[in-house]
Design a protein around this motif. Structure first.
Motif, PDB file in Angstrom:
ATOM      1  N   ASP A  42       6.324  -5.974   3.526  1.00 32.67           N
ATOM      2  CA  ASP A  42       7.250  -5.272   4.416  1.00 32.67           C
ATOM      3  C   ASP A  42       6.825  -5.447   5.871  1.00 32.67           C
ATOM      4  O   ASP A  42       5.685  -5.156   6.241  1.00 32.67           O
ATOM      5  CB  ASP A  42       7.333  -3.784   4.061  1.00 32.67           C
ATOM      6  N   GLU A  64      10.372   0.826  -1.297  1.00 31.78           N
ATOM      7  CA  GLU A  64      10.235   1.358   0.056  1.00 31.78           C
ATOM      8  C   GLU A  64       8.788   1.787   0.256  1.00 31.78           C
ATOM      9  O   GLU A  64       8.027   1.918  -0.710  1.00 31.78           O
ATOM     10  CB  GLU A  64      11.189   2.542   0.257  1.00 31.78           C
ATOM     11  N   LYS A 117       5.798   4.031   7.108  1.00 32.53           N
ATOM     12  CA  LYS A 117       5.659   2.666   7.617  1.00 32.53           C
ATOM     13  C   LYS A 117       5.813   2.534   9.132  1.00 32.53           C
ATOM     14  O   LYS A 117       5.437   1.509   9.692  1.00 32.53           O
ATOM     15  CB  LYS A 117       6.622   1.718   6.911  1.00 32.53           C
ATOM     16  N   ASP A 119      15.411  -1.806  12.160  1.00 31.02           N
ATOM     17  CA  ASP A 119      15.475  -2.118  10.729  1.00 31.02           C
ATOM     18  C   ASP A 119      16.766  -1.660  10.080  1.00 31.02           C
ATOM     19  O   ASP A 119      17.322  -2.347   9.216  1.00 31.02           O
ATOM     20  CB  ASP A 119      14.295  -1.463  10.000  1.00 31.02           C
TER      21      ASP A 119
END
Length: 384
Positions: A164, A205, A209, A240
């Protein structure tokens, strides 16, 4: 090779000196007299045979010491230049070393992927050396070893796998602030969460983050003003959750733009000959249709350019007139994220239209320079 030549010259010089140690002196002055008398003719290579014979006889009579000194001098100069070059190369290597020290970074990516571009923007800005592995988007053999089948993937020291784009950026930034924290410990702060979306597809997910895992003192050092951290996190998430979804509908807006986009993707990506042909024509047609579905999913206007223009102008307005970047005098993680996303459109009609019809150009050019020059290696003090 230069060092070897220098050593050879030195050995030859020593042998001349040893062999001529018992021979009479005065040869040097003799040679000077001959060169002085006939120097102009020697300069053009037209000296007579008599001159050559006198010089040779002078060498035989005692020129060994002169030649020995010459060879030793040449060898010494050669060795000096070799050592100097070696030191310069070593200093250059040291200068290029990243603040993270010994981290070995390998980025698995698609070059035209906006999430991968975000990571590259971060790595380039902070001057972190990294190796790129371009992944074939059809077979993905390059990441067959990974259970996580998306890109970007960043391998750290061949041991720690970061998935990610936002997790990669947050964890690396945390390490840059506090190098005592190992990457294996930092990554535990971003736990993986699996769930099933509305379409019945399993999605992955990551918690936290957009957070940096810092102490209170470290947080104050990175974010000296109270609202800076919250603002950075907000716009990183915006990049994002919203900005990235405007890219495909805009670069595949028409059949012509879709074909041009896939021509760029095939040229920059890792495709075989057949795969490239298939991707360019069939992929372009498919993405033209998919972009229409994406437009409906994200409630975009019929002219998707207007959504792109508004988003970019909202970003510039949030920076304001008194800051070079959202981070102030230097880019922060939101600047790098937005720049990374927008950069994938370069060379396409959507990018040219965006630069011509929004206020983003000056900020964008500053970001280009900042990443190209690795300005995050030695940032200037912030002005508050």
């Amino acid at each position: 090779m230069a060092a070897s030549c220098a050593r050879t010259l030195g050995k030859v010089g020593l042998s001349f000196l040893e062999s001529s140690a018992s021979r009479p002196s005065g040869t040097f002055s003799y040679l000077l007299r001959n060169v002085g008398a006939h120097g102009s003719r020697r300069a053009y290579g037209t000296g007579a045979a008599g001159v050559r014979s006198k010089l040779l006889s002078g060498v035989r009579a005692g020129g060994g010491r002169v030649l020995g000194c010459a060879f030793l001098l040449g060898g010494g100069l050669g060795l000096y230049q070799t050592v100097k070059l070696s030191v310069q190369q070593h200093l250059a290597e040291e200068k290029r070393k990243a603040p993270a020290g010994s981290l070995k970074l390998i980025l698995y990516q698609y070059k035209t992927c906006p999430f991968c571009s975000k990571v590259r923007a971060f790595l380039d800005y902070y001057g972190l050396p990294y190796e790129i592995v371009e992944v074939n988007p059809v077979m993905r053999q390059e990441i067959k070893w990974s259970t996580y089948r998306k890109v970007p993937i960043l391998m750290v020291d061949d041991e720690v796998q970061l998935n990610d784009s936002s997790v990669i950026i947050s964890s690396l930034k945390t390490h840059l602030v506090n190098k005592e924290k190992s990457m294996s410990n930092i990554i535990r702060c971003y736990p993986e969460m699996k769930s099933v979306n509305d379409g019945g597809k399993e999605v992955t997910e990551y918690n936290n983050k957009y957070w940096l895992m810092l102490s209170e003192a470290e947080t104050v050092a990175v974010y000296p003003q109270k609202e800076m951290q919250k603002e950075e996190m907000k716009w990183r998430q915006w990049a994002d959750d919203w900005l990235v979804h405007l890219i495909s509908p805009n670069v595949y807006r028409t059949t012509g733009e879709a074909l041009a986009s896939f021509d760029y993707i095939v040229r920059e990506g890792k495709f075989g000959t057949f795969e490239g042909f298939f991707a360019k024509y069939v992929g372009a047609a498919a993405m033209f249709l998919i972009s229409k579905r994406l437009k409906r999913r994200h409630n975009l206007q019929d002219d998707v350019r207007q959504d792109l223009y508004k988003a970019v102008n909202d970003w510039v307005a949030a920076i304001g007139k008194n800051r070079k970047f959202m981070g102030g005098d230097q880019p922060n993680l939101a600047d790098l994220a937005v720049f990374g996303v927008l950069r994938v459109m370069e060379g396409l009609q959507a990018f040219d239209d965006m630069m011509a019809n929004t206020k983003v150009k000056y900020w964008y050019r500053r970001m280009e320079r900042a990443t190209l020059n690795h300005e995050g290696l030695n940032p200037e003090p912030q002005k508050h």
